[in-house]
Design an enzyme around this catalytic site. Structure first.
Site, PDB file in Angstrom:
ATOM      1  N   ASN A  92     -15.536 -57.674   1.818  1.00  0.00           N
ATOM      2  CA  ASN A  92     -16.634 -58.393   2.457  1.00  0.00           C
ATOM      3  C   ASN A  92     -18.143 -57.455   1.238  1.00  0.00           C
ATOM      4  OD1 ASN A  92     -17.895 -60.853   3.282  1.00  0.00           O
ATOM      5  ND2 ASN A  92     -19.230 -58.863   4.896  1.00  0.00           N
ATOM      6  N   TYR A 141     -16.033 -47.752   5.532  1.00  0.00           N
ATOM      7  CA  TYR A 141     -17.032 -48.113   5.415  1.00  0.00           C
ATOM      8  C   TYR A 141     -18.023 -47.656   4.284  1.00  0.00           C
ATOM      9  CZ  TYR A 141     -21.560 -48.674   6.873  1.00  0.00           C
ATOM     10  OH  TYR A 141     -22.865 -49.026   7.261  1.00  0.00           O
ATOM     11  N   HIS A 189     -22.482 -49.561  19.492  1.00  0.00           N
ATOM     12  CA  HIS A 189     -24.173 -48.388  19.072  1.00  0.00           C
ATOM     13  C   HIS A 189     -24.778 -48.223  20.321  1.00  0.00           C
ATOM     14  CE1 HIS A 189     -24.617 -51.241  14.899  1.00  0.00           C
ATOM     15  NE2 HIS A 189     -24.350 -49.916  14.593  1.00  0.00           N
TER      16      HIS A 189
HETATM   17  N1  UFG Z   1     -21.609 -42.939  21.223  1.00  0.00           N
HETATM   18  C1  UFG Z   1     -21.268 -42.297  22.624  1.00  0.00           C
HETATM   19  N2  UFG Z   1     -20.746 -43.476  23.534  1.00  0.00           N
HETATM   20  C2  UFG Z   1     -21.032 -45.410  23.146  1.00  0.00           C
HETATM   21  C3  UFG Z   1     -21.704 -45.040  21.706  1.00  0.00           C
HETATM   22  C4  UFG Z   1     -21.795 -44.068  20.945  1.00  0.00           C
HETATM   23  O1  UFG Z   1     -21.742 -41.124  23.005  1.00  0.00           O
HETATM   24  O2  UFG Z   1     -20.602 -46.151  23.574  1.00  0.00           O
HETATM   25  C5  UFG Z   1     -22.289 -41.992  20.802  1.00  0.00           C
HETATM   26  C6  UFG Z   1     -21.627 -41.442  19.220  1.00  0.00           C
HETATM   27  O3  UFG Z   1     -20.502 -40.468  19.679  1.00  0.00           O
HETATM   28  C7  UFG Z   1     -22.284 -41.014  18.348  1.00  0.00           C
HETATM   29  C8  UFG Z   1     -23.695 -41.309  18.504  1.00  0.00           C
HETATM   30  O4  UFG Z   1     -23.950 -41.562  19.829  1.00  0.00           O
HETATM   31  O5  UFG Z   1     -22.487 -39.874  18.519  1.00  0.00           O
HETATM   32  C9  UFG Z   1     -24.056 -42.690  17.931  1.00  0.00           C
HETATM   33  O6  UFG Z   1     -23.275 -43.537  17.700  1.00  0.00           O
HETATM   34  P1  UFG Z   1     -23.287 -44.979  17.378  1.00  0.00           P
HETATM   35  O7  UFG Z   1     -22.665 -46.112  17.343  1.00  0.00           O
HETATM   36  O8  UFG Z   1     -24.609 -45.648  18.101  1.00  0.00           O
HETATM   37  O9  UFG Z   1     -23.844 -44.681  15.816  1.00  0.00           O
HETATM   38  P2  UFG Z   1     -22.797 -44.053  14.780  1.00  0.00           P
HETATM   39  O10 UFG Z   1     -23.949 -42.338  14.155  1.00  0.00           O
HETATM   40  O11 UFG Z   1     -22.115 -43.895  14.692  1.00  0.00           O
HETATM   41  O12 UFG Z   1     -23.110 -44.536  13.381  1.00  0.00           O
HETATM   42  C10 UFG Z   1     -24.630 -45.161  12.366  1.00  0.00           C
HETATM   43  C11 UFG Z   1     -24.523 -46.938  12.349  1.00  0.00           C
HETATM   44  C12 UFG Z   1     -23.383 -46.453  11.296  1.00  0.00           C
HETATM   45  C13 UFG Z   1     -23.898 -45.435   9.878  1.00  0.00           C
HETATM   46  C14 UFG Z   1     -24.142 -44.143  11.006  1.00  0.00           C
HETATM   47  C15 UFG Z   1     -24.258 -43.755   9.854  1.00  0.00           C
HETATM   48  O13 UFG Z   1     -24.009 -47.521  12.949  1.00  0.00           O
HETATM   49  O14 UFG Z   1     -23.025 -48.028  10.590  1.00  0.00           O
HETATM   50  O15 UFG Z   1     -24.598 -44.495  11.377  1.00  0.00           O
HETATM   51  O16 UFG Z   1     -24.065 -42.300   9.737  1.00  0.00           O
HETATM   52  F1  UFG Z   1     -22.741 -45.995   9.453  1.00  0.00           F
END
Ligand code: UFG
Length: 328
Positions: A92, A141, A189
């Site tokens: 995709n 990804y 997120h």
């Molecule tokens: N987190 C929690 N509990 C949850 C969800 C998230 O503690 O239920 C924490 C994660 O561990 C992380 C932070 O919150 O430390 C942010 O997590 P997100 O899933 O909101 O975002 P990410 O940083 O993992 O990912 C985002 C985008 C991705 C991108 C990435 C780049 O969603 O598409 O940033 O760093 F690739």
């Protein structure tokens, strides 16, 4: 005036870009399969429903409209899912981008702004990440985005495709007018999940890891408002239109907030208790991802308008309260 094609324009960031461009009087054509996008986010411009996996559809879109440039948002975005189903992500994200590039070149469209991600950097080796930080993706990804950046560099050299790669840090918040916002299915997120907890749709928010080498043990992230991401796309288009050289720009506020800090901000904004449950680390998470967006400030003349984390969470809260019907 030529039109701007927005792939994934019915999605979270793409719809905000459609709004921003339309507000400037630009004509917009949204292409979206509605697999992840939302019909009720189609409020600006014309709509072409279809998939980038269908070259004949793409060719027809470029022949029906006089397109001047493309904003390419359409992609799968879930890091964990990409580990389990890499074929989905390379198909995709990478293959379908090739289809898009082929259709663009055939129609002699030579300007593209691409949605990339801070995930292309992988594990940070410096406290603040600038664009020259080594690229070391950790998931299919992130690799898919990295591969597309490489494809664009090669197409630039060979075919004169001018492009800007915008590496977003953590997109957050919602349209300040409340017209569109974040709605992923399933939601993974942090901020939406915290607000779902405030709304009583979940019992608690799980803290993924409390033993990181950070001030409070939880991960630091650089949250950037989606309306500021949209304005950066406008700036990137203007940059390319004025002959700017192809390159990547980070988009973030340059401040790291911990997971616990975000929960506290949400408690203050919503007035709700928001219970937390401490849990193990989520595989693949970096302890801290904080941008330097100096290049975007200096070269694109981009300045975020919603840099305050309280404001970011407040706009998200307004949106989620109104979007309750879709969340149940
Ligand atoms: N987190 C929690 N509990 C949850 C969800 C998230 O503690 O239920 C924490 C994660 O561990 C992380 C932070 O919150 O430390 C942010 O997590 P997100 O899933 O909101 O975002 P990410 O940083 O993992 O990912 C985002 C985008 C991705 C991108 C990435 C780049 O969603 O598409 O940033 O760093 F690739």
């Amino acid at each position: 005036m030529k039109k701007t094609l927005i792939t994934g324009g019915a999605g979270y960031i793409g719809s905000h870009a459609a709004k921003a461009l339309s507000a400037l009087g630009r004509e917009v054509v949204v292409v979206d399969s509605l697999v992840a996008g939302h019909r009720d986010f189609l409020k600006w411009g014309e709509f072409e429903e279809g998939d980038l996996g269908d070259p004949a559809f793409l060719k027809a879109v470029f022949s029906r409209h006089d397109i001047g440039e493309v904003l390419h948002f359409a992609a799968f975005i879930a890091v964990g899912e990409s580990v389990a189903k890499p074929d989905m992500y390379y198909g995709n994200n990478v293959r379908n981008t090739l289809n898009l590039l082929d259709a663009m070149l055939e129609a002699d469209v030579k300007r593209l702004v691409f949605s990339s991600t801070a995930a292309v950097y992988g594990e940070p080796v410096t406290e603040v990440i600038a664009e020259d930080h080594p690229l070391s993706p950790l998931s299919p990804y992130a690799w898919s985005k990295r591969m597309i950046e490489q494809m664009l560099a090669d197409y630039g050299r060979a075919y004169g495709l001018n492009h800007v790669c915008l590496r977003y840090f953590n997109a957050a918040g919602a349209d300040p007018d409340g017209e569109i916002g974040e709605r992923h299915q399933p939601e993974t997120h942090l901020i939406p999940l915290i607000l779902h907890t405030a709304l009583g749709l979940r019992d608690n928010i799980t803290l993924f890891g409390t033993d990181y080498p950070t001030p409070d043990g939880t991960c630091l992230r650089d949250y950037i408002h989606v309306t500021d991401l949209a304005s950066a796309h406008v700036k990137a288009l203007e940059y390319l239109e004025s002959g700017g050289a192809s390159r990547a720009f980070n988009l973030g506020n340059g401040n790291g907030f911990s997971v616990r800090e975000i929960v506290d901000v949400a408690r203050a904004v919503t007035g709700c208790a928001i219970p937390v449950v401490e849990s193990d680390r989520r595989p693949g998470d970096s302890p801290a991802l904080v941008s330097s967006a100096q290049a975007a400030h200096e070269i694109l003349e981009w300045q975020p308008q919603f840099g305050d984390i309280n404001e970011i969470v407040r706009t998200a809260w307004n949106w989620h309260q109104n979007d309750m019907a879709h969340l149940k």
